[in-house]
Design an enzyme around this catalytic site. Structure first.
Site, PDB file in Angstrom:
ATOM      1  N   CYS A 110       0.776  -1.116  -0.152  1.00 39.76           N
ATOM      2  CA  CYS A 110      -0.247   0.158   0.073  1.00 39.76           C
ATOM      3  C   CYS A 110       1.177   1.472   0.075  1.00 39.76           C
ATOM      4  CB  CYS A 110      -1.336   0.146   1.259  1.00 39.76           C
ATOM      5  SG  CYS A 110      -2.252   1.302   1.055  1.00 39.76           S
ATOM      6  N   HIS A 153      -8.999  -3.119  -2.932  1.00 36.40           N
ATOM      7  CA  HIS A 153      -8.280  -2.845  -2.187  1.00 36.40           C
ATOM      8  C   HIS A 153      -8.914  -1.045  -1.826  1.00 36.40           C
ATOM      9  CE1 HIS A 153      -4.177  -1.914  -0.500  1.00 36.40           C
ATOM     10  NE2 HIS A 153      -4.125  -0.457  -0.798  1.00 36.40           N
ATOM     11  N   GLU A 154      -8.815  -0.398  -3.036  1.00 35.77           N
ATOM     12  CA  GLU A 154      -9.372   0.902  -2.684  1.00 35.77           C
ATOM     13  C   GLU A 154     -11.177   0.681  -2.403  1.00 35.77           C
ATOM     14  OE1 GLU A 154      -6.100   1.289  -4.939  1.00 35.77           O
ATOM     15  OE2 GLU A 154      -7.218   2.318  -3.929  1.00 35.77           O
ATOM     16  N   HIS A 157      -9.999   1.476   1.394  1.00 33.75           N
ATOM     17  CA  HIS A 157      -9.659   2.109   2.087  1.00 33.75           C
ATOM     18  C   HIS A 157     -10.877   3.286   1.837  1.00 33.75           C
ATOM     19  CE1 HIS A 157      -5.288   2.286   2.314  1.00 33.75           C
ATOM     20  NE2 HIS A 157      -5.246   2.259   0.580  1.00 33.75           N
TER      21      HIS A 157
HETATM   22  O1  N9Y Z   1      -4.449   1.949  -2.214  1.00 32.14           O
HETATM   23  C1  N9Y Z   1      -3.549   2.271  -3.544  1.00 32.14           C
HETATM   24  N1  N9Y Z   1      -2.900   1.597  -2.282  1.00 32.14           N
HETATM   25  O2  N9Y Z   1      -1.800   1.725  -1.613  1.00 32.14           O
HETATM   26  C2  N9Y Z   1      -1.304   0.851  -4.602  1.00 32.14           C
HETATM   27  C3  N9Y Z   1      -1.565  -0.015  -4.080  1.00 32.14           C
HETATM   28  C4  N9Y Z   1      -3.294  -1.075  -4.204  1.00 32.14           C
HETATM   29  C5  N9Y Z   1      -2.086  -2.334  -5.186  1.00 32.14           C
HETATM   30  C6  N9Y Z   1      -2.027  -3.176  -3.687  1.00 32.14           C
HETATM   31  C7  N9Y Z   1      -2.544  -5.002  -4.142  1.00 32.14           C
HETATM   32  C8  N9Y Z   1      -3.639  -4.261  -4.699  1.00 32.14           C
HETATM   33  C9  N9Y Z   1      -4.017  -3.216  -5.464  1.00 32.14           C
HETATM   34  C10 N9Y Z   1      -0.564  -0.622  -4.876  1.00 32.14           C
HETATM   35  O3  N9Y Z   1      -0.594   0.022  -6.505  1.00 32.14           O
HETATM   36  N2  N9Y Z   1       1.186  -0.598  -4.617  1.00 32.14           N
HETATM   37  N3  N9Y Z   1       0.927  -0.535  -3.359  1.00 32.14           N
HETATM   38  C11 N9Y Z   1       2.393  -1.243  -3.545  1.00 32.14           C
HETATM   39  C12 N9Y Z   1       3.735  -1.653  -3.887  1.00 32.14           C
HETATM   40  C13 N9Y Z   1       3.190  -1.177  -5.476  1.00 32.14           C
HETATM   41  C14 N9Y Z   1       1.919  -0.981  -5.568  1.00 32.14           C
HETATM   42  C15 N9Y Z   1       1.960  -2.136  -6.908  1.00 32.14           C
HETATM   43  O4  N9Y Z   1       0.822  -2.988  -5.958  1.00 32.14           O
HETATM   44  N4  N9Y Z   1       1.264  -2.042  -7.687  1.00 32.14           N
HETATM   45  C16 N9Y Z   1       1.240  -3.202  -8.102  1.00 32.14           C
HETATM   46  C17 N9Y Z   1       0.575  -4.144  -8.413  1.00 32.14           C
HETATM   47  C18 N9Y Z   1       0.351  -5.427  -9.696  1.00 32.14           C
HETATM   48  C19 N9Y Z   1       0.386  -5.346 -10.210  1.00 32.14           C
HETATM   49  C20 N9Y Z   1       1.296  -4.210 -10.442  1.00 32.14           C
HETATM   50  N5  N9Y Z   1       1.336  -3.573  -9.828  1.00 32.14           N
HETATM   51 NI    NI Z   2      -3.239   1.007  -0.507  1.00 35.28          NI
END
Ligand code: N9Y
Ligand code: NI
Length: 179
Positions: A110, A153-154, A157
């Site tokens: 996250c 996930h969103e 939140h």
């Molecule tokens: O609330 C929103 N957030 O916190 C951003 C999160 C949301 C994802 C986390 C898991 C499902 C949604 C986010 O994107 N990340 N979390 C931190 C690490 C990088 C990145 C990520 O998981 N990227 C990704 C995942 C799968 C495929 C491609 N890329």
């Molecule tokens: Ni998140």
């Protein structure tokens, strides 16, 4: 433009609040905020922009993560079949979901959490979501796989839920098996 300094980190109470519905039709201010959130996610996936502005790549962001306790989020993600989902949604809600569950094999992270937390996060395999997009249209989306996980996930939140709340600790599992 939004950068990482605008991202609220865990410990801030706004991440634990149930966000308020956005009154529709959305105000110009709410539309600009949601558009800025979508631009942030898109920018975070552009190597040059992400490098230049030190953005952590993300596939989604929810308004509470920028300190705004409103029910809106933006996602920009290509699913397993190469289908791109790129949108901002006001007042999204899950109207139905599968019983079957799924998870990301590597667990979840996250942008509001600056640490790695191991463990699988159970999510519904398929969900049907309704919401209002930036053009003001009500949309109904039937989602599965990665994009379904991102939405969940969103959505969490917006209800003050962090991904690690859903990681079932070994002791919980053990307790369940023993009872
Ligand atoms: O609330 C929103 N957030 O916190 C951003 C999160 C949301 C994802 C986390 C898991 C499902 C949604 C986010 O994107 N990340 N979390 C931190 C690490 C990088 C990145 C990520 O998981 N990227 C990704 C995942 C799968 C495929 C491609 N890329
Ligand atoms: Ni998140």
């Amino acid at each position: 433009m939004l950068t990482m300094k605008d991202i609220v980190r865990e410990g801030d109470p706004v991440l634990r609040k149930v966000a308020e519905e956005v009154s529709l039709p959305a105000s110009d201010s709410d539309k600009k905020t949601l558009q800025d959130m979508l631009d942030f996610v898109i920018n975070s996936q552009d190597p040059e922009i992400a490098e230049k502005y030190q953005l952590r790549p993300g596939v989604g962001v929810a308004a509470p993560q920028i300190g705004i306790s409103k029910r809106m989020f933006a996602i920009h993600v290509e699913d397993e079949n190469g289908q791109l989902y790129s949108m901002g949604l006001f007042n999204p809600k899950v109207v139905s979901h599968s019983i079957e569950e799924t998870h990301l094999d590597g667990g979840e992270g996250c942008l509001s959490v600056d640490r790695d937390i191991p463990g699988l996060v159970p999510r519904y395999s398929r969900i049907t979501v309704k919401g209002t997009n930036l053009e003001g249209e009500e949309v109904t989306l039937r989602l599965k796989g990665l994009v379904s996980i991102v939405f969940q996930h969103e959505l969490d939140h917006l209800n003050g839920i962090m991904f690690y709340d859903r990681i079932e600790g070994f002791t919980d599992k053990l307790k369940k098996e023993l009872n």
